[in-house]
Design a protein around this motif. Sequence first.
Motif, PDB file in Angstrom:
ATOM      1  N   GLY A 127       0.877  -1.481   0.214  1.00 56.14           N
ATOM      2  CA  GLY A 127       0.160   0.045   0.002  1.00 56.14           C
ATOM      3  C   GLY A 127       0.748   1.311   0.001  1.00 56.14           C
ATOM      4  N   ILE A 128       1.901   1.322  -0.741  1.00 56.40           N
ATOM      5  CA  ILE A 128       2.808   2.375  -0.666  1.00 56.40           C
ATOM      6  C   ILE A 128       2.831   3.049  -2.016  1.00 56.40           C
ATOM      7  N   VAL A 129       2.505   4.236  -2.059  1.00 56.04           N
ATOM      8  CA  VAL A 129       2.460   4.986  -3.416  1.00 56.04           C
ATOM      9  C   VAL A 129       4.001   5.237  -3.951  1.00 56.04           C
ATOM     10  N   VAL A 130       4.246   5.079  -5.101  1.00 58.70           N
ATOM     11  CA  VAL A 130       5.666   5.181  -5.915  1.00 58.70           C
ATOM     12  C   VAL A 130       5.291   6.500  -6.502  1.00 58.70           C
ATOM     13  N   PHE A 131       6.422   7.255  -6.262  1.00 55.17           N
ATOM     14  CA  PHE A 131       6.334   8.541  -6.770  1.00 55.17           C
ATOM     15  C   PHE A 131       7.528   8.612  -8.003  1.00 55.17           C
ATOM     16  N   GLY A 132       7.180   9.138  -9.130  1.00 54.82           N
ATOM     17  CA  GLY A 132       7.943   9.450 -10.054  1.00 54.82           C
ATOM     18  C   GLY A 132       7.961  11.024  -9.901  1.00 54.82           C
ATOM     19  N   ALA A 133       8.117  11.901 -11.166  1.00 61.40           N
ATOM     20  CA  ALA A 133       7.990  13.305 -11.198  1.00 61.40           C
ATOM     21  C   ALA A 133       7.157  13.676 -12.598  1.00 61.40           C
ATOM     22  N   ASP A 134       6.798  14.755 -12.493  1.00 64.55           N
ATOM     23  CA  ASP A 134       6.334  15.394 -13.934  1.00 64.55           C
ATOM     24  C   ASP A 134       7.523  16.555 -14.573  1.00 64.55           C
ATOM     25  N   LEU A 135       8.403  16.992 -13.757  1.00 64.35           N
ATOM     26  CA  LEU A 135       9.338  17.706 -14.210  1.00 64.35           C
ATOM     27  C   LEU A 135      10.337  18.053 -13.204  1.00 64.35           C
ATOM     28  N   TRP A 136      11.566  18.583 -13.695  1.00 67.22           N
ATOM     29  CA  TRP A 136      12.649  18.657 -12.504  1.00 67.22           C
ATOM     30  C   TRP A 136      13.725  19.756 -13.191  1.00 67.22           C
ATOM     31  N   ALA A 137      14.559  19.880 -12.271  1.00 70.92           N
ATOM     32  CA  ALA A 137      15.655  20.757 -12.473  1.00 70.92           C
ATOM     33  C   ALA A 137      17.047  20.445 -12.873  1.00 70.92           C
ATOM     34  N   ASN A 138      16.995  19.191 -13.258  1.00 72.72           N
ATOM     35  CA  ASN A 138      18.468  18.573 -13.447  1.00 72.72           C
ATOM     36  C   ASN A 138      19.441  19.100 -12.418  1.00 72.72           C
ATOM     37  N   ASP A 139      19.039  19.168 -11.248  1.00 74.91           N
ATOM     38  CA  ASP A 139      20.187  19.845 -10.279  1.00 74.91           C
ATOM     39  C   ASP A 139      21.335  18.781  -9.884  1.00 74.91           C
ATOM     40  N   TRP A 140      21.184  17.605 -10.512  1.00 78.61           N
ATOM     41  CA  TRP A 140      22.210  16.623 -10.173  1.00 78.61           C
ATOM     42  C   TRP A 140      23.459  16.834 -11.296  1.00 78.61           C
ATOM     43  N   ASP A 141      23.194  17.496 -12.158  1.00 83.60           N
ATOM     44  CA  ASP A 141      24.112  18.044 -13.260  1.00 83.60           C
ATOM     45  C   ASP A 141      24.718  19.036 -12.801  1.00 83.60           C
ATOM     46  N   PRO A 142      26.026  19.585 -13.276  1.00 84.30           N
ATOM     47  CA  PRO A 142      27.124  20.692 -12.895  1.00 84.30           C
ATOM     48  C   PRO A 142      26.538  21.876 -13.557  1.00 84.30           C
ATOM     49  N   LEU A 143      25.289  22.242 -13.346  1.00 83.25           N
ATOM     50  CA  LEU A 143      24.724  23.602 -13.872  1.00 83.25           C
ATOM     51  C   LEU A 143      25.046  24.719 -12.894  1.00 83.25           C
ATOM     52  N   THR A 144      25.112  25.984 -13.321  1.00 77.68           N
ATOM     53  CA  THR A 144      25.176  27.176 -12.463  1.00 77.68           C
ATOM     54  C   THR A 144      23.922  27.268 -11.747  1.00 77.68           C
ATOM     55  N   PRO A 145      23.793  28.070 -10.635  1.00 81.03           N
ATOM     56  CA  PRO A 145      22.234  28.172 -10.076  1.00 81.03           C
ATOM     57  C   PRO A 145      21.623  28.913 -11.154  1.00 81.03           C
ATOM     58  N   LYS A 146      22.210  29.821 -11.791  1.00 81.74           N
ATOM     59  CA  LYS A 146      21.272  30.759 -12.919  1.00 81.74           C
ATOM     60  C   LYS A 146      20.781  29.817 -13.899  1.00 81.74           C
ATOM     61  N   ALA A 147      21.706  29.013 -14.380  1.00 82.45           N
ATOM     62  CA  ALA A 147      21.257  27.975 -15.400  1.00 82.45           C
ATOM     63  C   ALA A 147      20.073  26.785 -15.073  1.00 82.45           C
ATOM     64  N   GLU A 148      20.143  26.341 -13.872  1.00 80.62           N
ATOM     65  CA  GLU A 148      19.210  25.382 -13.094  1.00 80.62           C
ATOM     66  C   GLU A 148      17.863  26.301 -12.947  1.00 80.62           C
ATOM     67  N   LEU A 149      17.889  27.595 -12.254  1.00 82.91           N
ATOM     68  CA  LEU A 149      16.662  28.077 -12.059  1.00 82.91           C
ATOM     69  C   LEU A 149      15.890  28.338 -13.774  1.00 82.91           C
ATOM     70  N   ARG A 150      16.942  28.851 -14.590  1.00 80.09           N
ATOM     71  CA  ARG A 150      16.077  29.234 -15.966  1.00 80.09           C
ATOM     72  C   ARG A 150      15.566  27.842 -16.757  1.00 80.09           C
ATOM     73  N   LEU A 151      16.228  26.533 -16.551  1.00 78.27           N
ATOM     74  CA  LEU A 151      15.747  25.588 -16.770  1.00 78.27           C
ATOM     75  C   LEU A 151      14.431  24.990 -16.140  1.00 78.27           C
ATOM     76  N   LEU A 152      14.464  25.317 -14.947  1.00 86.39           N
ATOM     77  CA  LEU A 152      13.489  24.637 -14.063  1.00 86.39           C
ATOM     78  C   LEU A 152      12.249  25.598 -14.589  1.00 86.39           C
ATOM     79  N   ILE A 153      12.261  26.842 -14.714  1.00 85.47           N
ATOM     80  CA  ILE A 153      11.298  28.062 -15.068  1.00 85.47           C
ATOM     81  C   ILE A 153      10.617  27.519 -16.340  1.00 85.47           C
ATOM     82  N   TRP A 154      11.486  27.118 -17.374  1.00 88.43           N
ATOM     83  CA  TRP A 154      11.153  26.890 -18.848  1.00 88.43           C
ATOM     84  C   TRP A 154      10.417  25.646 -18.882  1.00 88.43           C
ATOM     85  N   ARG A 155      10.832  24.682 -18.050  1.00 87.77           N
ATOM     86  CA  ARG A 155      10.039  23.258 -17.960  1.00 87.77           C
ATOM     87  C   ARG A 155       8.546  23.585 -17.541  1.00 87.77           C
TER      88      ARG A 155
END
Length: 271
Positions: A191-219
């Motif tokens: 009875g455990i719900v399995v979560f995926g996601a609908d969108l993400w910021a790729n914050d596991w990649d070596p992005l700058t904070p500015k690039a991460e924010l821009r990518l997340l907002i665009w998505r």
Amino acid sequence: MPNTCRLETIPRLLNGFGIAFVVALACGPAARAACPRKGTLGTSRVMEVDAVSFPRVGLKEFRHTLPLRDHEVVLTFDDGPWPPTTPKVLKTLAKQCVLATFFLIGKPASEHPTLVRRIAAEGHSIGDHTWTHFDLSHMPQSNAFKEIDDGIAAVEWALHGTATTTPSTPFFRFPGFLTTPATLELLRSRGIVVFGADLWANDWDPLTPKAELRLLIWRLRVARKGIILLHDAEHRTAVILPAFLRYLRDHHYHVVHLVPTGPAVDFDGVP
């Protein structure tokens, strides 16, 4: 849909604590977080989730997701607790009166139980993310099951002092979204719900904070709603979170907080 100072539902929290404890929580930090101060983003509503209605959610991995309205988002954070960054994320969420779901890794949870309890005390939901964040799809089935069980037990011990494999909040996310038929069936049977996601910021990649924010907002502009995956263990995400929450507020997005299905209790006049 305006922000509201009424919690739609209050989840059953712990067996044995009773209504008095639930009422105390409703009038405490969690309720105040759901009732935004002027100028904050706030938490617009609470959605109850269970494995019967929503066994697997997130369009990046599964066929279905949560029934969110246009401009509604669910904030989720993986890989904590991590003392250098998780408190910063919590502070930002509290400042904007926002509630989120944290998928915790068991080993760091066992090492930082005070931080785990702080996440819960501030009203956030806590799900599980295995014991060590290993890829469960490339290990023997018995080892994969043990990773799941040990992770749940560690989080429960950190929260309640009892190392049970029955989670208080039956929410789970696979590391890397890497599943097998056997591990999916195990969670379904419990009875455990399995979560995926609908969108993400790729914050596991070596992005700058500015690039991460821009990518997340665009998505988000493209998707317009959804379950958002972030990582409270990532310094860049802690850095961009204030700006992202301001973006959500300024562009009329609404935050939905997830809780497990339980008896509904309504409260009027929450301060």
